[in-house]
Each structure stands twice: as C-alpha cells, then as structure tokens.
Design a protein around this motif. Structure first.
Motif, PDB file in Angstrom:
ATOM      1  N   HIS A  16      44.006  38.491  30.243  1.00 56.99           N
ATOM      2  CA  HIS A  16      42.663  38.920  29.884  1.00 56.99           C
ATOM      3  C   HIS A  16      42.668  40.350  29.351  1.00 56.99           C
ATOM      4  CE1 HIS A  16      41.642  35.507  32.416  1.00 56.99           C
ATOM      5  NE2 HIS A  16      40.411  35.568  31.933  1.00 56.99           N
ATOM      6  N   LEU A  17      41.748  40.607  28.451  1.00 55.84           N
ATOM      7  CA  LEU A  17      41.480  41.953  27.956  1.00 55.84           C
ATOM      8  C   LEU A  17      40.270  42.476  28.706  1.00 55.84           C
ATOM      9  CD1 LEU A  17      41.685  44.327  25.930  1.00 55.84           C
ATOM     10  CD2 LEU A  17      40.238  42.969  24.394  1.00 55.84           C
ATOM     11  N   ILE A  18      40.430  43.631  29.352  1.00 55.97           N
ATOM     12  CA  ILE A  18      39.339  44.258  30.099  1.00 55.97           C
ATOM     13  C   ILE A  18      39.044  45.595  29.448  1.00 55.97           C
ATOM     14  CG2 ILE A  18      38.563  45.098  32.338  1.00 55.97           C
ATOM     15  CD1 ILE A  18      41.605  43.079  32.479  1.00 55.97           C
ATOM     16  N   ILE A  19      37.773  45.850  29.154  1.00 53.46           N
ATOM     17  CA  ILE A  19      37.361  47.102  28.518  1.00 53.46           C
ATOM     18  C   ILE A  19      36.220  47.694  29.337  1.00 53.46           C
ATOM     19  CG2 ILE A  19      36.455  48.196  26.433  1.00 53.46           C
ATOM     20  CD1 ILE A  19      37.522  45.717  24.891  1.00 53.46           C
ATOM     21  N   GLY A  20      36.326  48.966  29.645  1.00 55.03           N
ATOM     22  CA  GLY A  20      35.258  49.645  30.365  1.00 55.03           C
ATOM     23  C   GLY A  20      35.019  51.014  29.772  1.00 55.03           C
ATOM     24  N   GLY A  21      33.870  51.567  30.056  1.00 56.93           N
ATOM     25  CA  GLY A  21      33.559  52.898  29.550  1.00 56.93           C
ATOM     26  C   GLY A  21      32.432  53.525  30.333  1.00 56.93           C
ATOM     27  N   VAL A  22      32.349  54.826  30.244  1.00 60.93           N
ATOM     28  CA  VAL A  22      31.287  55.558  30.911  1.00 60.93           C
ATOM     29  C   VAL A  22      30.940  56.784  30.080  1.00 60.93           C
ATOM     30  CG1 VAL A  22      32.876  56.898  32.335  1.00 60.93           C
ATOM     31  CG2 VAL A  22      30.544  56.524  33.127  1.00 60.93           C
ATOM     32  N   GLY A  23      29.688  57.154  30.092  1.00 59.00           N
ATOM     33  CA  GLY A  23      29.254  58.382  29.435  1.00 59.00           C
ATOM     34  C   GLY A  23      29.024  59.464  30.475  1.00 59.00           C
ATOM     35  N   PHE A  24      29.563  60.627  30.237  1.00 58.38           N
ATOM     36  CA  PHE A  24      29.341  61.776  31.111  1.00 58.38           C
ATOM     37  C   PHE A  24      28.263  62.654  30.504  1.00 58.38           C
ATOM     38  CE2 PHE A  24      33.703  60.611  32.177  1.00 58.38           C
ATOM     39  CZ  PHE A  24      33.701  60.710  33.554  1.00 58.38           C
ATOM     40  N   VAL A  25      27.315  63.111  31.324  1.00 58.07           N
ATOM     41  CA  VAL A  25      26.283  64.012  30.827  1.00 58.07           C
ATOM     42  C   VAL A  25      26.906  65.376  30.541  1.00 58.07           C
ATOM     43  CG1 VAL A  25      24.436  62.816  32.048  1.00 58.07           C
ATOM     44  CG2 VAL A  25      25.576  64.746  33.136  1.00 58.07           C
ATOM     45  N   ALA A  26      26.224  66.170  29.730  1.00 57.45           N
ATOM     46  CA  ALA A  26      26.704  67.519  29.405  1.00 57.45           C
ATOM     47  C   ALA A  26      26.665  68.374  30.668  1.00 57.45           C
ATOM     48  CB  ALA A  26      25.832  68.126  28.321  1.00 57.45           C
ATOM     49  N   ARG A  27      27.804  68.977  30.986  1.00 59.13           N
ATOM     50  CA  ARG A  27      27.868  69.854  32.157  1.00 59.13           C
ATOM     51  C   ARG A  27      29.163  70.632  32.125  1.00 59.13           C
ATOM     52  NH1 ARG A  27      27.459  68.560  38.201  1.00 59.13           N
ATOM     53  NH2 ARG A  27      27.697  70.623  39.081  1.00 59.13           N
ATOM     54  N   SER A  28      29.061  71.926  32.272  1.00 57.88           N
ATOM     55  CA  SER A  28      30.277  72.734  32.362  1.00 57.88           C
ATOM     56  C   SER A  28      30.805  72.654  33.789  1.00 57.88           C
ATOM     57  CB  SER A  28      29.981  74.181  31.969  1.00 57.88           C
ATOM     58  OG  SER A  28      29.007  74.715  32.833  1.00 57.88           O
ATOM     59  N   SER A  65      40.956  50.566  28.628  1.00 58.24           N
ATOM     60  CA  SER A  65      41.184  49.132  28.472  1.00 58.24           C
ATOM     61  C   SER A  65      42.528  48.745  29.081  1.00 58.24           C
ATOM     62  CB  SER A  65      41.145  48.734  26.996  1.00 58.24           C
ATOM     63  OG  SER A  65      42.172  49.373  26.276  1.00 58.24           O
ATOM     64  N   ALA A  66      42.677  47.449  29.329  1.00 55.11           N
ATOM     65  CA  ALA A  66      43.935  46.919  29.865  1.00 55.11           C
ATOM     66  C   ALA A  66      44.041  45.452  29.473  1.00 55.11           C
ATOM     67  CB  ALA A  66      43.965  47.051  31.382  1.00 55.11           C
ATOM     68  N   ILE A  67      45.267  45.008  29.260  1.00 55.19           N
ATOM     69  CA  ILE A  67      45.550  43.583  29.115  1.00 55.19           C
ATOM     70  C   ILE A  67      46.328  43.201  30.361  1.00 55.19           C
ATOM     71  CG2 ILE A  67      46.772  41.811  27.821  1.00 55.19           C
ATOM     72  CD1 ILE A  67      46.240  43.460  25.295  1.00 55.19           C
ATOM     73  N   GLU A  68      45.840  42.211  31.077  1.00 51.89           N
ATOM     74  CA  GLU A  68      46.376  41.927  32.408  1.00 51.89           C
ATOM     75  C   GLU A  68      46.412  40.426  32.675  1.00 51.89           C
ATOM     76  OE1 GLU A  68      47.570  44.074  34.511  1.00 51.89           O
ATOM     77  OE2 GLU A  68      47.586  42.950  36.377  1.00 51.89           O
ATOM     78  N   ASN A  69      47.496  39.959  33.294  1.00 50.86           N
ATOM     79  CA  ASN A  69      47.547  38.582  33.775  1.00 50.86           C
ATOM     80  C   ASN A  69      46.680  38.499  35.022  1.00 50.86           C
ATOM     81  OD1 ASN A  69      49.333  37.294  31.931  1.00 50.86           O
ATOM     82  ND2 ASN A  69      51.020  38.430  32.860  1.00 50.86           N
ATOM     83  N   ARG A  70      45.744  37.577  35.007  1.00 52.12           N
ATOM     84  CA  ARG A  70      44.776  37.475  36.095  1.00 52.12           C
ATOM     85  C   ARG A  70      44.820  36.090  36.702  1.00 52.12           C
ATOM     86  NH1 ARG A  70      40.290  40.604  34.694  1.00 52.12           N
ATOM     87  NH2 ARG A  70      39.671  40.399  36.855  1.00 52.12           N
ATOM     88  N   SER A  71      44.624  35.993  37.998  1.00 55.33           N
ATOM     89  CA  SER A  71      44.506  34.734  38.717  1.00 55.33           C
ATOM     90  C   SER A  71      43.035  34.478  39.008  1.00 55.33           C
ATOM     91  CB  SER A  71      45.280  34.795  40.039  1.00 55.33           C
ATOM     92  OG  SER A  71      46.647  35.036  39.792  1.00 55.33           O
ATOM     93  N   VAL A  72      42.709  33.243  39.327  1.00 53.25           N
ATOM     94  CA  VAL A  72      41.339  32.916  39.725  1.00 53.25           C
ATOM     95  C   VAL A  72      40.983  33.777  40.936  1.00 53.25           C
ATOM     96  CG1 VAL A  72      39.834  31.103  40.635  1.00 53.25           C
ATOM     97  CG2 VAL A  72      41.447  30.590  38.791  1.00 53.25           C
ATOM     98  N   ASN A  73      39.798  34.360  40.901  1.00 57.81           N
ATOM     99  CA  ASN A  73      39.242  35.228  41.945  1.00 57.81           C
ATOM    100  C   ASN A  73      39.849  36.628  41.996  1.00 57.81           C
ATOM    101  OD1 ASN A  73      37.267  33.392  42.793  1.00 57.81           O
ATOM    102  ND2 ASN A  73      38.753  32.337  44.079  1.00 57.81           N
ATOM    103  N   ASP A  74      40.731  37.006  41.066  1.00 56.17           N
ATOM    104  CA  ASP A  74      41.076  38.415  40.913  1.00 56.17           C
ATOM    105  C   ASP A  74      39.816  39.149  40.482  1.00 56.17           C
ATOM    106  OD1 ASP A  74      43.756  38.222  41.548  1.00 56.17           O
ATOM    107  OD2 ASP A  74      44.460  38.340  39.479  1.00 56.17           O
ATOM    108  N   TYR A  75      39.685  40.395  40.876  1.00 59.19           N
ATOM    109  CA  TYR A  75      38.526  41.171  40.434  1.00 59.19           C
ATOM    110  C   TYR A  75      38.958  42.545  39.954  1.00 59.19           C
ATOM    111  CZ  TYR A  75      38.573  43.577  44.979  1.00 59.19           C
ATOM    112  OH  TYR A  75      38.928  44.312  46.074  1.00 59.19           O
ATOM    113  N   VAL A  76      38.143  43.122  39.096  1.00 55.31           N
ATOM    114  CA  VAL A  76      38.387  44.468  38.591  1.00 55.31           C
ATOM    115  C   VAL A  76      37.160  45.324  38.844  1.00 55.31           C
ATOM    116  CG1 VAL A  76      40.098  43.840  36.842  1.00 55.31           C
ATOM    117  CG2 VAL A  76      37.677  43.816  36.243  1.00 55.31           C
TER     118      VAL A  76
END
Length: 113
Positions: A16-28, A65-76
C-alpha cells in the motif's frame, strides 16, 4: 479500510501507498517540525524532519509517504512532533491528514478507456 480519529486500519492485505501531511501555523521558536507514519503503534515507516529557524509570519505544510506491505488489520497513525517548548497548532480538520491507502501499482484509467 476503516478509519477512526487516530488511525487507518487496512481490510485488504498487500503493498500500500500511505500519504499523510500536516500544516503548521506560523510561529517562531524551536528548530524542529517532524511528521511520522507509524505502523501498528510502533515502527516508523515514513518520516520527514524539517530543521530550520522558523518564522512567526510563515505557515508551512509537511507531507510524508511510505510504501509498505500490509496485512489485514494493520493500522497506521500520523504523529507530529515539534520542539517549541509549548503547544503548536496545526492546520486541518480531524481525519484530514491521510489520503486513503491504495494498493501500490494501482493505475487510474480514464472513463473513456
């Protein structure tokens, strides 16, 4: 695939191909913003670290992102780390971080094909 507030669980085995992302607010402050994909609550299968002097006037996004061999009921899970020394808001709605995991090698075809 099943999804809850903290993870995505596969109902189909395979690569499976898994893609995630997050936006960080402006902050020093701090010099690290990090996004990880964890498999089954432990192993890091994808990681992006941004080390910089951050601006209080510029927000930014980080994708992983990651490409990973996954089994049924694996979670990310998507884990976000930072080192400002206090809470740092992220941009996005709950459950908006992941693009659904898709079997690797998946090909899209136009409707006319």
């Amino acid at each position: 695939m099943a999804q809850d507030a903290g993870s995505i669980t596969d109902k189909t085995a395979g690569k499976h191909l898994i893609i995630g992302g997050v936006g960080f607010v402006a902050r020093s402050g701090g010099t690290l913003r990090e996004v990880r994909i964890l498999k089954n609550g432990g192993a890091t299968i994808g990681i992006v670290k941004v080390c910089s002097s951050f601006s209080s006037s510029r927000a930014f996004d980080v994708q992983v992102s990651a490409i990973e061999n996954r089994s049924v009921n694996d979670y990310v899970e998507l884990v976000v780390l930072q080192d400002t020394g206090s809470a740092l808001d992220t941009v996005g709605e709950p459950n908006s971080f992941f693009v659904p995991a898709a079997p690797a090698g998946f090909q899209r075809r136009r409707a006319t094909e």
